[in-house]
Design a protein around this motif. Sequence first.
Motif, PDB file in Angstrom:
ATOM      1  N   LEU A 112       5.689  96.720  18.208  1.00  0.00           N
ATOM      2  CA  LEU A 112       6.719  95.715  18.471  1.00  0.00           C
ATOM      3  C   LEU A 112       6.496  94.495  17.600  1.00  0.00           C
ATOM      4  CD1 LEU A 112       6.858  95.748  22.388  1.00  0.00           C
ATOM      5  CD2 LEU A 112       8.310  96.999  20.791  1.00  0.00           C
ATOM      6  N   THR A 113       7.572  93.795  17.313  1.00  0.00           N
ATOM      7  CA  THR A 113       7.457  92.523  16.600  1.00  0.00           C
ATOM      8  C   THR A 113       6.856  91.501  17.558  1.00  0.00           C
ATOM      9  OG1 THR A 113       9.616  91.706  17.301  1.00  0.00           O
ATOM     10  CG2 THR A 113       9.556  93.057  15.274  1.00  0.00           C
ATOM     11  N   PRO A 114       6.342  90.384  17.057  1.00  0.00           N
ATOM     12  CA  PRO A 114       5.821  89.354  17.971  1.00  0.00           C
ATOM     13  C   PRO A 114       6.867  88.907  19.003  1.00  0.00           C
ATOM     14  CG  PRO A 114       5.113  88.901  15.744  1.00  0.00           C
ATOM     15  CD  PRO A 114       6.079  90.042  15.655  1.00  0.00           C
ATOM     16  N   LYS A 117       7.170  91.589  21.619  1.00  0.00           N
ATOM     17  CA  LYS A 117       6.017  91.556  22.519  1.00  0.00           C
ATOM     18  C   LYS A 117       6.168  90.447  23.546  1.00  0.00           C
ATOM     19  CE  LYS A 117       2.745  93.612  19.336  1.00  0.00           C
ATOM     20  NZ  LYS A 117       1.552  93.482  18.524  1.00  0.00           N
ATOM     21  N   ASP A 118       6.642  89.289  23.104  1.00  0.00           N
ATOM     22  CA  ASP A 118       6.870  88.194  24.049  1.00  0.00           C
ATOM     23  C   ASP A 118       7.918  88.585  25.082  1.00  0.00           C
ATOM     24  OD1 ASP A 118       4.966  86.627  22.802  1.00  0.00           O
ATOM     25  OD2 ASP A 118       6.425  85.480  21.620  1.00  0.00           O
ATOM     26  N   THR A 119       8.992  89.244  24.625  1.00  0.00           N
ATOM     27  CA  THR A 119      10.033  89.706  25.544  1.00  0.00           C
ATOM     28  C   THR A 119       9.452  90.715  26.529  1.00  0.00           C
ATOM     29  OG1 THR A 119      11.778  89.346  23.921  1.00  0.00           O
ATOM     30  CG2 THR A 119      12.267  90.902  25.692  1.00  0.00           C
ATOM     31  N   ALA A 120       8.650  91.636  26.036  1.00  0.00           N
ATOM     32  CA  ALA A 120       8.052  92.650  26.906  1.00  0.00           C
ATOM     33  C   ALA A 120       7.158  92.003  27.954  1.00  0.00           C
ATOM     34  CB  ALA A 120       7.257  93.656  26.070  1.00  0.00           C
ATOM     35  N   ARG A 121       6.360  91.031  27.552  1.00  0.00           N
ATOM     36  CA  ARG A 121       5.495  90.337  28.517  1.00  0.00           C
ATOM     37  C   ARG A 121       6.338  89.601  29.557  1.00  0.00           C
ATOM     38  NH1 ARG A 121       2.704  89.015  23.621  1.00  0.00           N
ATOM     39  NH2 ARG A 121       0.834  90.268  23.452  1.00  0.00           N
ATOM     40  N   GLN A 122       7.413  88.970  29.097  1.00  0.00           N
ATOM     41  CA  GLN A 122       8.292  88.244  30.003  1.00  0.00           C
ATOM     42  C   GLN A 122       8.945  89.214  31.003  1.00  0.00           C
ATOM     43  OE1 GLN A 122      11.765  86.478  28.161  1.00  0.00           O
ATOM     44  NE2 GLN A 122      11.733  84.792  29.633  1.00  0.00           N
ATOM     45  N   PRO A 150      20.590 104.227  22.571  1.00  0.00           N
ATOM     46  CA  PRO A 150      20.550 102.768  22.712  1.00  0.00           C
ATOM     47  C   PRO A 150      21.918 102.117  22.925  1.00  0.00           C
ATOM     48  CG  PRO A 150      19.082 103.450  20.966  1.00  0.00           C
ATOM     49  CD  PRO A 150      19.830 104.682  21.409  1.00  0.00           C
ATOM     50  N   GLU A 151      22.951 102.630  22.254  1.00  0.00           N
ATOM     51  CA  GLU A 151      24.268 102.000  22.373  1.00  0.00           C
ATOM     52  C   GLU A 151      24.894 102.224  23.749  1.00  0.00           C
ATOM     53  OE1 GLU A 151      24.629 106.060  20.544  1.00  0.00           O
ATOM     54  OE2 GLU A 151      23.434 104.285  20.063  1.00  0.00           O
ATOM     55  N   ALA A 152      24.444 103.223  24.497  1.00  0.00           N
ATOM     56  CA  ALA A 152      24.999 103.497  25.825  1.00  0.00           C
ATOM     57  C   ALA A 152      24.291 102.713  26.929  1.00  0.00           C
ATOM     58  CB  ALA A 152      24.910 104.985  26.124  1.00  0.00           C
ATOM     59  N   SER A 178      16.040  97.322  27.871  1.00  0.00           N
ATOM     60  CA  SER A 178      16.834  98.272  27.084  1.00  0.00           C
ATOM     61  C   SER A 178      16.934  97.870  25.623  1.00  0.00           C
ATOM     62  CB  SER A 178      18.239  98.409  27.679  1.00  0.00           C
ATOM     63  OG  SER A 178      19.011  97.262  27.413  1.00  0.00           O
ATOM     64  N   ARG A 179      16.684  96.590  25.328  1.00  0.00           N
ATOM     65  CA  ARG A 179      16.723  96.148  23.929  1.00  0.00           C
ATOM     66  C   ARG A 179      15.396  96.390  23.214  1.00  0.00           C
ATOM     67  NH1 ARG A 179      20.026  92.536  26.537  1.00  0.00           N
ATOM     68  NH2 ARG A 179      18.417  90.994  26.939  1.00  0.00           N
ATOM     69  N   LEU A 180      14.379  96.766  23.965  1.00  0.00           N
ATOM     70  CA  LEU A 180      13.089  97.088  23.364  1.00  0.00           C
ATOM     71  C   LEU A 180      13.073  98.569  23.009  1.00  0.00           C
ATOM     72  CD1 LEU A 180      10.720  95.202  25.828  1.00  0.00           C
ATOM     73  CD2 LEU A 180      11.329  94.514  23.506  1.00  0.00           C
TER      74      LEU A 180
END
Length: 192
Positions: A112-114, A117-122, A150-152, A178-180
Amino acid sequence: MRVHSIGAVVALALALSGVVPSWGQNRRGEEHASHSVPRPPRAQQGHAGQWLRQHNNLPPEQQRRALQSDPQFRNLPPQQKQHLENQLTRFNSLPPEQRQQMLRRMDTFGHLTPEQKDTARQMHSQMQQLPPERRQAVRNAIQALRAMPPEARQRQIDSAAYQRQFSPQERSILGGASRLPLAPAGPNGPEE
């Protein structure tokens, strides 16, 4: 063998302490909340499963010695050293399938991008605030979203069924997850 950098040591700590989010099934030992571990500069961080993959085939005692021999590890406070050793012991006590699932999860997290990763932790933090039965319902929905293109996914989250079934906070968690890049389920079903 030695740990390649403090980043690998910290990645090990993050991955084993639960900071690497799990989106699949209910985790055993979920009451072990993630622990705060200092993060090194991003340039030093290793891939979040690299150390374990490199040392996975060693007996636990050799893994512990490899960890203890690293100069970066020796510079950590005693409490953090003990925490890392305890987490390594916990990892080694898991059945082989669960260890592989954890390694796959760390691989996904490591790519994951930084910002991701922040989004995932959140998202993980928000999940922990939900009551256990709602947390499980959200996990099940994430598992279902995982099987969709992903689009669904967003269409499903915005659907009338999901609006009836999930609160705005839960749909927000689903939207963030879902955006990850969601790791595929393991061969034996849902993955942590």
